[in-house]
Design a protein around this motif. Structure first.
Motif, PDB file in Angstrom:
ATOM      1  N   PRO A  46     103.706 -27.492  -1.925  1.00 38.72           N
ATOM      2  CA  PRO A  46     104.625 -28.010  -0.891  1.00 38.72           C
ATOM      3  C   PRO A  46     105.563 -26.941  -0.321  1.00 38.72           C
ATOM      4  O   PRO A  46     106.127 -27.138   0.747  1.00 38.72           O
ATOM      5  CB  PRO A  46     105.428 -29.086  -1.622  1.00 38.72           C
ATOM      6  CG  PRO A  46     104.556 -29.506  -2.731  1.00 38.72           C
ATOM      7  CD  PRO A  46     103.810 -28.288  -3.155  1.00 38.72           C
ATOM      8  N   TYR A  47     105.722 -25.824  -0.978  1.00 38.39           N
ATOM      9  CA  TYR A  47     106.620 -24.777  -0.492  1.00 38.39           C
ATOM     10  C   TYR A  47     105.855 -23.568   0.033  1.00 38.39           C
ATOM     11  O   TYR A  47     106.446 -22.574   0.421  1.00 38.39           O
ATOM     12  CB  TYR A  47     107.574 -24.341  -1.606  1.00 38.39           C
ATOM     13  CG  TYR A  47     108.518 -25.451  -2.002  1.00 38.39           C
ATOM     14  CD1 TYR A  47     109.638 -25.732  -1.238  1.00 38.39           C
ATOM     15  CD2 TYR A  47     108.261 -26.242  -3.112  1.00 38.39           C
ATOM     16  CE1 TYR A  47     110.492 -26.759  -1.577  1.00 38.39           C
ATOM     17  CE2 TYR A  47     109.106 -27.270  -3.464  1.00 38.39           C
ATOM     18  CZ  TYR A  47     110.218 -27.523  -2.690  1.00 38.39           C
ATOM     19  OH  TYR A  47     111.061 -28.551  -3.021  1.00 38.39           O
ATOM     20  N   ALA A  48     104.538 -23.631   0.024  1.00 40.92           N
ATOM     21  CA  ALA A  48     103.728 -22.485   0.443  1.00 40.92           C
ATOM     22  C   ALA A  48     103.402 -22.580   1.927  1.00 40.92           C
ATOM     23  O   ALA A  48     103.301 -23.657   2.498  1.00 40.92           O
ATOM     24  CB  ALA A  48     102.437 -22.448  -0.361  1.00 40.92           C
ATOM     25  N   ASN A  49     103.229 -21.430   2.547  1.00 44.85           N
ATOM     26  CA  ASN A  49     102.780 -21.332   3.929  1.00 44.85           C
ATOM     27  C   ASN A  49     101.455 -20.592   3.931  1.00 44.85           C
ATOM     28  O   ASN A  49     101.316 -19.547   3.314  1.00 44.85           O
ATOM     29  CB  ASN A  49     103.793 -20.576   4.789  1.00 44.85           C
ATOM     30  CG  ASN A  49     105.083 -21.353   4.951  1.00 44.85           C
ATOM     31  OD1 ASN A  49     105.077 -22.575   4.984  1.00 44.85           O
ATOM     32  ND2 ASN A  49     106.193 -20.639   5.042  1.00 44.85           N
ATOM     33  N   MET A  50     100.489 -21.160   4.621  1.00 47.02           N
ATOM     34  CA  MET A  50      99.177 -20.531   4.691  1.00 47.02           C
ATOM     35  C   MET A  50      99.023 -19.907   6.082  1.00 47.02           C
ATOM     36  O   MET A  50      99.324 -20.545   7.087  1.00 47.02           O
ATOM     37  CB  MET A  50      98.086 -21.579   4.446  1.00 47.02           C
ATOM     38  CG  MET A  50      96.758 -20.976   4.159  1.00 47.02           C
ATOM     39  SD  MET A  50      95.598 -22.105   3.364  1.00 47.02           S
ATOM     40  CE  MET A  50      95.581 -23.494   4.430  1.00 47.02           C
ATOM     41  N   HIS A  51      98.601 -18.660   6.132  1.00 43.35           N
ATOM     42  CA  HIS A  51      98.447 -17.942   7.397  1.00 43.35           C
ATOM     43  C   HIS A  51      96.980 -17.911   7.788  1.00 43.35           C
ATOM     44  O   HIS A  51      96.138 -17.410   7.059  1.00 43.35           O
ATOM     45  CB  HIS A  51      98.990 -16.514   7.268  1.00 43.35           C
ATOM     46  CG  HIS A  51     100.435 -16.468   6.925  1.00 43.35           C
ATOM     47  ND1 HIS A  51     101.420 -16.772   7.831  1.00 43.35           N
ATOM     48  CD2 HIS A  51     101.071 -16.171   5.764  1.00 43.35           C
ATOM     49  CE1 HIS A  51     102.597 -16.652   7.253  1.00 43.35           C
ATOM     50  NE2 HIS A  51     102.412 -16.296   5.993  1.00 43.35           N
ATOM     51  N   LEU A  52      96.666 -18.454   8.944  1.00 44.46           N
ATOM     52  CA  LEU A  52      95.321 -18.419   9.511  1.00 44.46           C
ATOM     53  C   LEU A  52      95.377 -17.578  10.785  1.00 44.46           C
ATOM     54  O   LEU A  52      95.686 -18.083  11.857  1.00 44.46           O
ATOM     55  CB  LEU A  52      94.807 -19.827   9.819  1.00 44.46           C
ATOM     56  CG  LEU A  52      94.663 -20.763   8.626  1.00 44.46           C
ATOM     57  CD1 LEU A  52      94.325 -22.170   9.086  1.00 44.46           C
ATOM     58  CD2 LEU A  52      93.604 -20.253   7.672  1.00 44.46           C
ATOM     59  N   GLY A  53      95.150 -16.308  10.638  1.00 36.72           N
ATOM     60  CA  GLY A  53      95.267 -15.396  11.785  1.00 36.72           C
ATOM     61  C   GLY A  53      96.722 -15.300  12.208  1.00 36.72           C
ATOM     62  O   GLY A  53      97.585 -14.900  11.439  1.00 36.72           O
ATOM     63  N   ASN A  54      97.028 -15.678  13.474  1.00 35.58           N
ATOM     64  CA  ASN A  54      98.405 -15.651  13.977  1.00 35.58           C
ATOM     65  C   ASN A  54      99.113 -16.982  13.759  1.00 35.58           C
ATOM     66  O   ASN A  54     100.280 -17.119  14.109  1.00 35.58           O
ATOM     67  CB  ASN A  54      98.410 -15.311  15.478  1.00 35.58           C
ATOM     68  CG  ASN A  54      97.976 -13.888  15.709  1.00 35.58           C
ATOM     69  OD1 ASN A  54      98.100 -13.053  14.824  1.00 35.58           O
ATOM     70  ND2 ASN A  54      97.455 -13.616  16.906  1.00 35.58           N
ATOM     71  N   MET A  55      98.391 -17.947  13.245  1.00 36.97           N
ATOM     72  CA  MET A  55      98.971 -19.269  13.075  1.00 36.97           C
ATOM     73  C   MET A  55      99.437 -19.462  11.632  1.00 36.97           C
ATOM     74  O   MET A  55      98.736 -19.126  10.685  1.00 36.97           O
ATOM     75  CB  MET A  55      97.920 -20.334  13.419  1.00 36.97           C
ATOM     76  CG  MET A  55      98.455 -21.730  13.357  1.00 36.97           C
ATOM     77  SD  MET A  55      97.305 -22.963  13.980  1.00 36.97           S
ATOM     78  CE  MET A  55      95.876 -22.690  12.986  1.00 36.97           C
ATOM     79  N   THR A  56     100.624 -19.999  11.452  1.00 39.48           N
ATOM     80  CA  THR A  56     101.172 -20.296  10.136  1.00 39.48           C
ATOM     81  C   THR A  56     101.113 -21.800   9.915  1.00 39.48           C
ATOM     82  O   THR A  56     101.612 -22.578  10.723  1.00 39.48           O
ATOM     83  CB  THR A  56     102.633 -19.813  10.022  1.00 39.48           C
ATOM     84  OG1 THR A  56     102.669 -18.416  10.270  1.00 39.48           O
ATOM     85  CG2 THR A  56     103.193 -20.108   8.661  1.00 39.48           C
ATOM     86  N   LEU A  57     100.493 -22.187   8.816  1.00 39.72           N
ATOM     87  CA  LEU A  57     100.353 -23.600   8.486  1.00 39.72           C
ATOM     88  C   LEU A  57     101.291 -23.907   7.323  1.00 39.72           C
ATOM     89  O   LEU A  57     101.123 -23.381   6.208  1.00 39.72           O
ATOM     90  CB  LEU A  57      98.902 -23.905   8.101  1.00 39.72           C
ATOM     91  CG  LEU A  57      98.576 -25.340   7.751  1.00 39.72           C
ATOM     92  CD1 LEU A  57      98.802 -26.242   8.953  1.00 39.72           C
ATOM     93  CD2 LEU A  57      97.160 -25.442   7.265  1.00 39.72           C
ATOM     94  N   ALA A  58     102.295 -24.737   7.570  1.00 34.09           N
ATOM     95  CA  ALA A  58     103.249 -25.129   6.523  1.00 34.09           C
ATOM     96  C   ALA A  58     102.747 -26.400   5.866  1.00 34.09           C
ATOM     97  O   ALA A  58     102.458 -27.381   6.536  1.00 34.09           O
ATOM     98  CB  ALA A  58     104.632 -25.334   7.108  1.00 34.09           C
ATOM     99  N   MET A  59     102.629 -26.364   4.540  1.00 34.41           N
ATOM    100  CA  MET A  59     102.132 -27.522   3.804  1.00 34.41           C
ATOM    101  C   MET A  59     103.261 -28.346   3.205  1.00 34.41           C
ATOM    102  O   MET A  59     103.034 -29.184   2.359  1.00 34.41           O
ATOM    103  CB  MET A  59     101.182 -27.059   2.698  1.00 34.41           C
ATOM    104  CG  MET A  59      99.914 -26.449   3.229  1.00 34.41           C
ATOM    105  SD  MET A  59      98.824 -25.898   1.939  1.00 34.41           S
ATOM    106  CE  MET A  59      99.578 -24.345   1.494  1.00 34.41           C
ATOM    107  N   SER A  60     104.478 -28.074   3.632  1.00 31.77           N
ATOM    108  CA  SER A  60     105.609 -28.793   3.054  1.00 31.77           C
ATOM    109  C   SER A  60     105.607 -30.236   3.533  1.00 31.77           C
ATOM    110  O   SER A  60     105.220 -30.545   4.653  1.00 31.77           O
ATOM    111  CB  SER A  60     106.915 -28.109   3.438  1.00 31.77           C
ATOM    112  OG  SER A  60     107.060 -28.117   4.835  1.00 31.77           O
ATOM    113  N   THR A  61     106.027 -31.099   2.650  1.00 33.58           N
ATOM    114  CA  THR A  61     106.093 -32.528   2.948  1.00 33.58           C
ATOM    115  C   THR A  61     107.527 -32.986   2.824  1.00 33.58           C
ATOM    116  O   THR A  61     108.411 -32.225   2.403  1.00 33.58           O
ATOM    117  CB  THR A  61     105.211 -33.333   1.974  1.00 33.58           C
ATOM    118  OG1 THR A  61     105.706 -33.128   0.649  1.00 33.58           O
ATOM    119  CG2 THR A  61     103.769 -32.898   2.059  1.00 33.58           C
TER     120      THR A  61
END
Length: 196
Positions: A46-61
């Motif tokens: 929930p506190y991690a951010n996943m980077h897909l190229g230039n896009m940052t995907l926040a999995m926080s809920t």
């Protein structure tokens, strides 16, 4: 041979490995390890951010604090299984319940990784039992006859331990033998006389 040689360290490594093996065998080690490993992704994702190229995907809920609490509790329960194994059943049940609660609260239980690891750890903790000594090592205690030698417990009335009334041991299956009867007559000058 120099004092810096690697041969001397082999003794310390083998002693450490033997000690660790003994420590690991006296507690639900694998249950604690699986529970700790299950708590880490539940608390982390929930506190991690996943980077897909230039896009940052926040999995926080919205329940990020709940995920952190569940993850920390699972790690604590895993350490409890290691260092206080007497409460292993409680720790196992609690880790199973927390794993089930993590499904709606913590990103489907840490993307099912944390859920499955915590579930397995809790089940292993509940089912673990301390080992018993082998039959060869556990012989009868000193002074206690082995099973099946009940006749070794028989004694005469005169030899009965102090404080045990006459006939008390008969009900427990311990026979009381009568004292031996001796012929107390003596033959003197062709005649028989009673001694004493």
């Amino acid at each position: 041979m120099s004092p810096e040689s690697t041969g001397q360290n082999e003794h310390y490594l083998s002693a450490f490995r033997r000690g660790f093996r003994t420590w690991r065998g006296n507690r639900p080690f694998w249950a604690g390890l699986f529970t700790i490993l299950g708590g880490v992704p539940i608390a982390y994702f929930p506190y991690a951010n996943m980077h897909l190229g230039n896009m940052t995907l926040a999995m926080s809920t919205t329940a990020g604090a709940g995920s952190l609490i569940i993850g920390v509790l699972l790690i604590t329960l895993g350490l409890t299984m290691w260092f206080h194994s007497i409460v292993r059943v409680f720790a196992g049940v609690a880790s199973i319940l927390l794993a089930l609660i993590s499904i709606p609260v913590a990103n489907i239980g840490g993307f099912l990784i944390g859920f499955l690891l915590s579930l397995i750890g809790g089940a292993l903790s509940i089912s673990w039992a301390p080992g018993s000594p082998k039959a060869d090592e556990a012989g009868p205690a000193a002074g206690v006859p082995a099973e099946g030698t009940r006749d070794n417990l028989s004694f005469t009335k005169d030899e009965r331990p102090a404080g045990i009334p006459e006939g008390a041991l008969h009900g427990m299956g311990v026979p009381e033998q009568q004292p031996a009867k001796y012929d107390t007559t003596v033959e003197v000058d062709g005649g028989r006389h009673r001694a004493g």
